[in-house]
Write an enzyme that holds these catalytic residues in place. Structure first.
Site, PDB file in Angstrom:
ATOM      1  N   LYS A   1      11.707 -18.446 -32.417  1.00 47.14           N
ATOM      2  CA  LYS A   1      12.946 -19.010 -31.866  1.00 47.14           C
ATOM      3  C   LYS A   1      14.154 -18.497 -32.644  1.00 47.14           C
ATOM      4  CE  LYS A   1      15.658 -22.469 -32.409  1.00 47.14           C
ATOM      5  NZ  LYS A   1      16.943 -21.846 -32.027  1.00 47.14           N
TER       6      LYS A   1
ATOM      7  N   GLU B   1      12.639 -21.438 -46.093  1.00 45.02           N
ATOM      8  CA  GLU B   1      13.629 -20.602 -46.780  1.00 45.02           C
ATOM      9  C   GLU B   1      14.986 -21.199 -46.454  1.00 45.02           C
ATOM     10  OE1 GLU B   1      12.955 -18.074 -48.710  1.00 45.02           O
ATOM     11  OE2 GLU B   1      10.843 -17.765 -48.227  1.00 45.02           O
TER      12      GLU B   1
ATOM     13  N   CYS C   1      22.146 -16.139 -47.658  1.00 44.52           N
ATOM     14  CA  CYS C   1      21.580 -17.277 -48.409  1.00 44.52           C
ATOM     15  C   CYS C   1      21.606 -17.019 -49.904  1.00 44.52           C
ATOM     16  CB  CYS C   1      20.174 -17.563 -47.935  1.00 44.52           C
ATOM     17  SG  CYS C   1      19.132 -16.111 -47.920  1.00 44.52           S
TER      18      CYS C   1
ATOM     19  N   GLU D   1      26.846 -25.525 -50.416  1.00 46.74           N
ATOM     20  CA  GLU D   1      26.791 -24.179 -49.859  1.00 46.74           C
ATOM     21  C   GLU D   1      27.871 -24.046 -48.789  1.00 46.74           C
ATOM     22  OE1 GLU D   1      23.611 -23.095 -47.117  1.00 46.74           O
ATOM     23  OE2 GLU D   1      23.375 -21.233 -48.223  1.00 46.74           O
TER      24      GLU D   1
HETATM   25  P1  NAP Z   1      20.213 -24.212 -39.131  1.00 49.22           P
HETATM   26  O1  NAP Z   1      21.185 -24.996 -38.372  1.00 49.22           O
HETATM   27  O2  NAP Z   1      19.271 -24.899 -40.029  1.00 49.22           O
HETATM   28  O3  NAP Z   1      19.402 -23.373 -38.043  1.00 49.22           O
HETATM   29  C1  NAP Z   1      18.356 -22.515 -38.326  1.00 49.22           C
HETATM   30  C2  NAP Z   1      17.445 -22.455 -37.132  1.00 49.22           C
HETATM   31  O4  NAP Z   1      16.820 -23.724 -36.948  1.00 49.22           O
HETATM   32  C3  NAP Z   1      18.163 -22.154 -35.834  1.00 49.22           C
HETATM   33  O5  NAP Z   1      17.332 -21.379 -35.009  1.00 49.22           O
HETATM   34  C4  NAP Z   1      18.363 -23.543 -35.283  1.00 49.22           C
HETATM   35  O6  NAP Z   1      18.614 -23.586 -33.917  1.00 49.22           O
HETATM   36  C5  NAP Z   1      17.053 -24.183 -35.642  1.00 49.22           C
HETATM   37  N1  NAP Z   1      17.055 -25.642 -35.587  1.00 49.22           N
HETATM   38  C6  NAP Z   1      18.120 -26.486 -35.641  1.00 49.22           C
HETATM   39  N2  NAP Z   1      17.687 -27.768 -35.513  1.00 49.22           N
HETATM   40  C7  NAP Z   1      16.342 -27.732 -35.379  1.00 49.22           C
HETATM   41  C8  NAP Z   1      15.334 -28.729 -35.198  1.00 49.22           C
HETATM   42  N3  NAP Z   1      15.619 -30.027 -35.117  1.00 49.22           N
HETATM   43  N4  NAP Z   1      14.043 -28.328 -35.102  1.00 49.22           N
HETATM   44  C9  NAP Z   1      13.722 -27.025 -35.175  1.00 49.22           C
HETATM   45  N5  NAP Z   1      14.640 -26.042 -35.309  1.00 49.22           N
HETATM   46  C10 NAP Z   1      15.942 -26.381 -35.426  1.00 49.22           C
HETATM   47  O7  NAP Z   1      20.877 -23.091 -40.025  1.00 49.22           O
HETATM   48  P2  NAP Z   1      22.043 -22.126 -39.588  1.00 49.22           P
HETATM   49  O8  NAP Z   1      23.291 -22.896 -39.693  1.00 49.22           O
HETATM   50  O9  NAP Z   1      21.729 -21.479 -38.318  1.00 49.22           O
HETATM   51  O10 NAP Z   1      21.910 -20.992 -40.720  1.00 49.22           O
HETATM   52  C11 NAP Z   1      22.538 -21.039 -41.929  1.00 49.22           C
HETATM   53  C12 NAP Z   1      21.622 -21.609 -43.010  1.00 49.22           C
HETATM   54  O11 NAP Z   1      20.471 -20.810 -43.182  1.00 49.22           O
HETATM   55  C13 NAP Z   1      22.281 -21.625 -44.353  1.00 49.22           C
HETATM   56  O12 NAP Z   1      22.098 -22.866 -44.983  1.00 49.22           O
HETATM   57  C14 NAP Z   1      21.580 -20.545 -45.136  1.00 49.22           C
HETATM   58  O13 NAP Z   1      21.575 -20.684 -46.500  1.00 49.22           O
HETATM   59  C15 NAP Z   1      20.226 -20.572 -44.561  1.00 49.22           C
HETATM   60  N6  NAP Z   1      19.557 -19.280 -44.776  1.00 49.22           N
HETATM   61  C16 NAP Z   1      18.552 -19.192 -45.695  1.00 49.22           C
HETATM   62  C17 NAP Z   1      17.920 -17.993 -45.957  1.00 49.22           C
HETATM   63  C18 NAP Z   1      16.807 -17.875 -46.965  1.00 49.22           C
HETATM   64  O14 NAP Z   1      16.033 -16.941 -46.891  1.00 49.22           O
HETATM   65  N7  NAP Z   1      16.665 -18.781 -47.898  1.00 49.22           N
HETATM   66  C19 NAP Z   1      18.317 -16.865 -45.245  1.00 49.22           C
HETATM   67  C20 NAP Z   1      19.353 -16.973 -44.330  1.00 49.22           C
HETATM   68  C21 NAP Z   1      19.956 -18.194 -44.095  1.00 49.22           C
HETATM   69  P3  NAP Z   1      20.169 -23.578 -33.418  1.00 49.22           P
HETATM   70  O15 NAP Z   1      20.477 -22.177 -33.230  1.00 49.22           O
HETATM   71  O16 NAP Z   1      20.202 -24.318 -32.156  1.00 49.22           O
HETATM   72  O17 NAP Z   1      20.981 -24.238 -34.468  1.00 49.22           O
END
Ligand code: NAP
Ligand code: MG
Length: 506
Positions: free
Chosen positions: A199, A274, A308, A405
């Site tokens: 997804k 992650e 990240c 963050e």
């Molecule tokens: P996010 O809101 O957590 O979304 C990540 C993914 O999860 C998206 O595909 C999102 O769908 C989905 N999602 C949201 N709610 C969900 C639920 N209830 N059940 C299952 N999936 C769900 O994060 P983001 O805002 O897109 O990305 C930024 C974050 O990612 C930052 O905090 C960053 O640090 C982190 N990140 C971490 C790494 C690492 O390797 N550690 C790498 C890159 C990014 P939607 O598109 O609908 O929101």
């Protein structure tokens, strides 16, 4: 096949020239069981962050769509995928890397249009990285083994362990590096022998669907790779709670990671998380300062800070603080910021209006709490989701800009005194719920290793901003999650270890 499906089918062919927002009708179908199909979930609007204009709408995956994808992945797992030898799996993953490389320009353009990333950086870094990740993981398909074990039980025994694919892997990725992230999940999962339902983030679905379609074209059996773009609360939730999916590998926010831990508790699904980061950069006075300044700027402004592992908290030794902070601020001011396809641009917009406003909110909160702006400090006066590269001084640990963050181009700086020892400096650097990366700049081997062993982060880099190789395990601790990607550990995360004891006495 619907007209929408036909349009992306053409888009995914190796020879077509597809461009979003051009004469082609905009469409993002789902890929389920080898077929491109229109989603039956909510309509989702996709934007060009460089202009703020809508590129078009698509219908996201519903829970029923995700169910069909999981069923298809389950059939493929028991059927054609299980019958392929590891060498044939390796060849297919390698072939996908080759196909991606042949179509690099098209993928780069699509990703740039959808995310605002400068096209030149896509060409030079993210495309080769995605290709490399697939190639690297292709090699693991033939190298996953159990081992024989000596046991001390009475009698004669043949005892061994086996690595088995965990099953259908649910892969959930964010919007900051959609293609690289898709490759980083698909590569190890497929190498391990899993089938997958991926997804993508709802706002950046395009390259993942296209990669899945390309995989089908080059010979991956139907149902091995399914792509279900859609809302996290709908498609993500359906995937995370699906009974046919024993493994979820998630990259995204700490908030959603915690939510997944709760929603998967009853089913005891295996989780890799992650999550976010707030990674410290420590610069000692004896460092190669020009290199350190350049790297510190790159670390926070690369991908508009939507990384990240971005070095987002700077700690610099007092005697060189003025020079280092001024140097980073100077680079921030010089950095060419612009639309993804403008010549010479090094930093693009943020991915969405929501993300831009979130970042601006943090900057305002920092200023209100007493931070001083030495570069940037606000939005750019132009259409699109641009925030100027920003450097803040006079920041303290309680400020939200320091504690949380931001995921934007905002560096917070603090100064440590020459009298502070490594324990003191480590206490500052570790003053975060996150623990993803840490960066150390010094020529003194004692300080380098001494601080490295004191940092409470999953990844540490000394005198470099890069050093992220697909053979090096990557992942955090604390609020940055758990589980490793990359390396042998990244592939083994998609396997179960089973032990077999055979009694040879009877
Ligand atoms: P996010 O809101 O957590 O979304 C990540 C993914 O999860 C998206 O595909 C999102 O769908 C989905 N999602 C949201 N709610 C969900 C639920 N209830 N059940 C299952 N999936 C769900 O994060 P983001 O805002 O897109 O990305 C930024 C974050 O990612 C930052 O905090 C960053 O640090 C982190 N990140 C971490 C790494 C690492 O390797 N550690 C790498 C890159 C990014 P939607 O598109 O609908 O929101
Ligand atoms: Mg989200």
């Amino acid at each position: 096949m619907s007209q929408i499906a036909q349009s992306i089918d053409a888009a995914a062919s190796a020879d077509s020239n597809f461009s979003l927002g051009s004469s082609e009708p905009f469409a993002v179908p789902l890929l389920i069981d080898g077929e491109l199909v229109e989603g039956s979930g909510d309509p989702i609007e996709v934007h060009d962050p460089s202009t703020g204009e809508a590129l078009g709408m698509y219908r996201g995956a519903s829970a029923e769509d995700v169910d069909r994808a999981a069923q298809a992945a389950g059939r493929a797992l028991r059927g054609p995928w299980a019958k392929l030898s590891p060498a044939k799996r390796a060849k297919l993953i390698w072939d996908l890397a080759d196909a991606l490389e042949r179509n690099a320009e098209e993928f780069a353009a699509l990703e740039s249009e959808n995310t605002g990333k400068p096209i030149e950086l896509m060409r030079r870094f993210e495309l080769p990285q995605a290709v490399e990740i697939l190639r690297y993981n292709a090699g693991w398909a033939t190298k996953l083994n159990g081992e024989t074990r000596e046991v001390s039980l009475p009698g004669e025994w043949h005892t061994y362990t086996e690595r088995r694919p965990i099953g259908v892997a649910g892969l959930i990725v964010p919007w900051n590096n959609p293609l690289v992230m898709a490759a980083a999940k698909l590569g190890p999962a497929l190498a391990a022998g899993c089938t997958v339902v991926l997804k993508p983030a709802e706002i950046t679905p395009i390259t993942a669907v296209k990669l899945g379609k390309l995989a089908t074209k080059i010979g991956f059996p139907e149902g091995v790779i399914n792509i279900v773009p859609g809302l996290g609360s709908v498609a993500g939730e359906a995937l995370a709670t699906h009974p046919l999916v024993p493994k979820i590998s998630f990259t995204g926010s700490t908030k959603v990671g915690k939510h997944l831990q709760r929603t998967t508790a009853d089913s005891l699904k295996r989780l890799s998380l992650e999550l976010g980061g707030k990674s410290p950069v420590v610069i000692f006075a004896d460092a190669d300062l020009e290199k350190a300044i350049e790297a510190a700027a790159r670390s926070i402004f690369n991908n508009s800070g939507q990384v990240c592992a971005a070095g987002s908290r700077l700690y610099v030794e007092a005697s060189v603080a003025e020079r280092v902070i001024a140097g980073i601020a100077e680079r921030a001011k010089q950095l060419r910021v612009g639309g993804a396809f403008e010549e010479g641009v090094m930093m693009g917009p943020l991915v969405s209006a929501v993300q831009r406003d979130r970042v601006l909110g943090y900057i305002e909160a920092g200023i209100a709490a007493g931070a001083n702006v030495v570069a940037g400090g606000g939005a750019l006066e132009r259409p699109g989701y641009f925030v100027a590269p920003t450097v803040l001084t006079d920041t303290t640990p309680e400020m939200s800009v320091v504690a949380e963050e931001i995921f934007g181009p905002v560096l917070v700086t603090q100064i440590f005194d020459d009298s502070e020892d490594l324990d003191d400096i480590a206490t500052r650097a570790n003053d975060s719920e996150y623990g993803l990366s840490g960066y150390i700049w010094t020529r003194d081997i004692r300080k380098a290793h001494g601080l490295a062993r004191r940092l409470r982060t999953g990844n540490i880099r000394v005198n470099t901003v890069s050093g992220m190789d697909v053979n090096m395990p990557f992942g955090g601790i604390g609020a940055s999650g758990y589980g490793k990607e990359n390396g042998r550990e990244g592939v083994e995360a998609y396997t179960e270890l089973t032990s077999v004891a055979v009694n040879l006495d009877s």
